[in-house]
Design a protein around this motif. Structure first.
Motif, short mmCIF file in Angstrom:
data_model
loop_
_atom_site.label_atom_id
_atom_site.label_comp_id
_atom_site.label_asym_id
_atom_site.label_seq_id
_atom_site.Cartn_x
_atom_site.Cartn_y
_atom_site.Cartn_z
N UNK A 1 45.72 32.27 25.81
CA UNK A 1 46.88 32.52 24.97
C UNK A 1 48.08 32.98 25.81
N UNK A 2 47.83 33.86 26.78
CA UNK A 2 48.91 34.33 27.67
C UNK A 2 49.44 33.17 28.51
N UNK A 3 48.56 32.33 29.01
CA UNK A 3 49.00 31.17 29.80
C UNK A 3 49.88 30.25 28.96
N UNK A 4 49.51 30.06 27.71
CA UNK A 4 50.30 29.21 26.82
C UNK A 4 51.68 29.83 26.56
N UNK A 5 51.74 31.13 26.47
CA UNK A 5 53.02 31.81 26.24
C UNK A 5 53.91 31.73 27.47
N UNK A 6 53.31 31.79 28.65
CA UNK A 6 54.10 31.64 29.88
C UNK A 6 54.69 30.24 29.96
N UNK A 7 53.89 29.25 29.56
CA UNK A 7 54.34 27.86 29.65
C UNK A 7 55.37 27.52 28.59
N UNK B 1 55.11 36.75 24.32
CA UNK B 1 56.06 35.87 25.01
C UNK B 1 57.13 36.69 25.71
N UNK B 2 57.65 37.69 25.02
CA UNK B 2 58.68 38.55 25.60
C UNK B 2 58.15 39.30 26.82
N UNK B 3 56.91 39.78 26.72
CA UNK B 3 56.35 40.54 27.84
C UNK B 3 56.08 39.68 29.07
N UNK B 4 55.98 38.37 28.90
CA UNK B 4 55.78 37.50 30.07
C UNK B 4 57.02 37.46 30.95
N UNK B 5 58.19 37.79 30.37
CA UNK B 5 59.45 37.70 31.14
C UNK B 5 60.11 39.06 31.34
N UNK B 6 59.79 40.05 30.50
CA UNK B 6 60.39 41.38 30.65
C UNK B 6 59.99 42.03 31.96
N UNK B 7 60.88 42.86 32.48
CA UNK B 7 60.57 43.62 33.70
C UNK B 7 60.72 45.11 33.42
N UNK B 8 60.00 45.91 34.22
CA UNK B 8 60.13 47.35 34.07
C UNK B 8 61.33 47.84 34.87
N UNK B 9 61.50 49.14 34.96
CA UNK B 9 62.67 49.70 35.64
C UNK B 9 62.70 49.35 37.13
N UNK B 10 61.54 49.01 37.69
CA UNK B 10 61.49 48.62 39.09
C UNK B 10 61.63 47.12 39.31
N UNK B 11 61.85 46.39 38.23
CA UNK B 11 62.03 44.94 38.32
C UNK B 11 60.73 44.17 38.32
N UNK B 12 59.60 44.84 38.05
CA UNK B 12 58.31 44.18 38.07
C UNK B 12 57.91 43.70 36.68
N UNK B 13 57.24 42.56 36.65
CA UNK B 13 56.70 42.04 35.39
C UNK B 13 55.22 42.40 35.29
N UNK B 14 54.72 42.38 34.06
CA UNK B 14 53.30 42.64 33.86
C UNK B 14 52.48 41.48 34.43
N UNK B 15 51.39 41.80 35.08
CA UNK B 15 50.49 40.77 35.58
C UNK B 15 49.78 40.08 34.42
N UNK B 16 49.18 38.94 34.71
CA UNK B 16 48.41 38.26 33.67
C UNK B 16 47.29 39.15 33.13
N UNK B 17 46.64 39.87 34.05
CA UNK B 17 45.55 40.75 33.63
C UNK B 17 46.07 41.84 32.70
N UNK B 18 47.26 42.40 33.01
CA UNK B 18 47.84 43.44 32.16
C UNK B 18 48.23 42.86 30.80
N UNK B 19 48.74 41.63 30.80
CA UNK B 19 49.10 40.98 29.54
C UNK B 19 47.88 40.71 28.67
N UNK B 20 46.79 40.29 29.31
CA UNK B 20 45.55 40.05 28.56
C UNK B 20 45.05 41.35 27.95
N UNK B 21 45.01 42.42 28.74
CA UNK B 21 44.55 43.71 28.23
C UNK B 21 45.47 44.24 27.13
#
Length: 416
Positions: free
Chosen positions: A212-218, A226-246
């Motif tokens: 499901x996460x892979x489909x949202x990235x694509x 979907x939003x979390x696949x592109x959002x970044x935190x204050x350090x400019x980092x995005x959530x990893x796939x593993x973090x998105x799955x969890x």
């Protein structure tokens, strides 16, 4: 510590001190265990024996529970080698689960993750969802009418409504809700499932959510994942796939399981004493405070919230050594007479109502605005559509959900 109503609940701890088996059963599905009051009065930090066989310390007073939940020394590091395992199966259950490995559980990392997700669960955003939630509730009630009564309110309304809501937010099909329910139950296992079944179900859950996460990235949509696949935190980092799955797994489980159970319990509590339902019919402005009171009054909330300390601490004049796992019973705390006048009475107009049903402090429930919106919407629609609603069985004949971390009723038989 003495117990006069259920001697079998007592076991002997590793140091020879008596410990209660935990969770402590109540005499009936909607009634609190008699032990709660005795523990608050005589033993506010009690040794308990968990389904895993490990020992923990149970906290039951309002001020103590609130303090532990708010104190950063009491951490969520339940994967520590010496932390108590909760569930009877080998992995220890959801609190000891690897689900949390890819999401920081403490410190700034956790707060950054929380800020990224919390934007989707503001009170304002949830209020905007209320008309859609009410419309869906109307449809489900229509279907319940077609089936006739007696009906199971949990199966007809309590379960499908919050599943539909959280699936919409995550952008996953609610047609998969039966699979979600099974996967959730295995993740929330205390004693119901064996290790092999839990592992197989969780492998399926991870595989499903990863796809499901892979489909949202694509092909992103306008949903939370979907939003979390592109959002970044204050350090400019995005959530990893593993973090998105969890994140997807955690929100799907928390977003429907607890609310589905709470809808059934709330309605059962209100119908168990017909005067409560009649009071709401006479004054619908009480819906908001009635929902808060149902959350406070809930005597069947499930396991509670465990914490782990990495340094010695003191609670209620009791020294807790480093490595202690502390279980907070928010439900027992919510019946504390020192915090709530007439704590054992359900007062639908109680205000203020600083209950701890959603926890306290930095780790209080992320989805509480959503839960409140759903509960208020459901209650409002039921009062309007089925004023003659009543339980189809005696309240004492309702049966608890057994063997899971969450508390609930197996079914809520109703007629009208």
């Amino acid at each position: 510590m003495h117990r006069d109503d259920s001697e079998e609940a007592i076991v002997v701890g590793s140091d020879g001190e008596q410990a209660l088996n935990y969770p402590i059963p109540g005499s009936a599905a909607l009634e609190p265990p008699q032990e709660w009051e005795r523990l608050r009065q005589q033993c506010p930090v009690a040794k308990v024996n968990l389904p895993s066989g490990d020992e923990a310390s149970l906290v039951t007073r309002y001020q103590d529970v609130k303090r532990v939940l708010s104190d950063p020394r009491f951490t969520r590091q339940l994967d520590a080698d010496d932390a108590a395992r909760v569930s009877a199966n080998e992995s220890g259950g959801v609190f000891n689960s690897s689900l949390a490995d890819s999401i920081p559980q403490t410190g700034e990392g956790h707060q950054q993750w929380r800020r990224m997700v919390a934007k989707w669960f503001t009170a304002k955003r949830m209020k905007a969802l209320q008309p859609e939630i009410e419309t869906m509730a109307e449809h489900l009630i229509d279907d319940m009418f077609k089936q006739g009564h007696p009906a199971d309110l949990k199966a007809s309304l309590g379960f499908p409504l919050p599943v539909w809501v959280i699936c919409n937010l995550l952008g996953v099909p609610d047609s998969d809700r039966d699979r979600f329910s099974y996967w959730s139950d295995t993740l929330l296992n205390l004693t119901r499932y064996g290790q092999a079944e839990v592992e197989a179900a969780q492998a399926e859950f991870v595989e499903y959510m990863a796809a499901h996460v892979a489909a949202k990235r694509a092909e992103p949509g306008d949903d939370l994942l979907s939003t979390l696949t592109t959002d970044t935190d204050s350090g400019g980092d995005r959530l990893s796939d593993a973090a998105l799955v969890s994140t997807g797994q955690g929100l799907l489980v928390a977003g429907h399981e607890t609310t589905a159970n709470m809808i059934g319990k709330m309605v059962a509590m209100l119908l168990a004493d017909r005067r409560r339902w009649e009071q709401l019919l006479a004054d619908r402005s009480l819906v908001r405070t009635a929902v808060e009171e149902a959350l406070r009054f809930d005597a069947n909330p499930g396991f509670g919230m465990p914490r782990y300390i990495t340094e010695e601490a003191e609670v209620a004049d009791t020294r807790l050594p480093r490595g202690t796992t502390v279980v907070c019973s928010m439900a027992a705390a919510n019946r504390d007479e020192d915090a709530f006048e007439g704590a054992d009475e359900m007062a639908l107009d109680r205000s203020p109502n600083p209950h701890l049903a959603f926890g306290s402090g930095a780790h209080s429930c992320l989805g509480q605005a959503l839960a409140r919106t759903e509960l208020q919407a459901v209650l409002d629609v039921l009062l309007r559509r089925i004023p003659s609603l009543e339980l189809a069985v005696a309240a004492e004949d309702l049966h608890r959900v057994e063997g899971l971390v969450v508390g609930g009723l197996n079914e809520v038989p109703v007629r009208w």
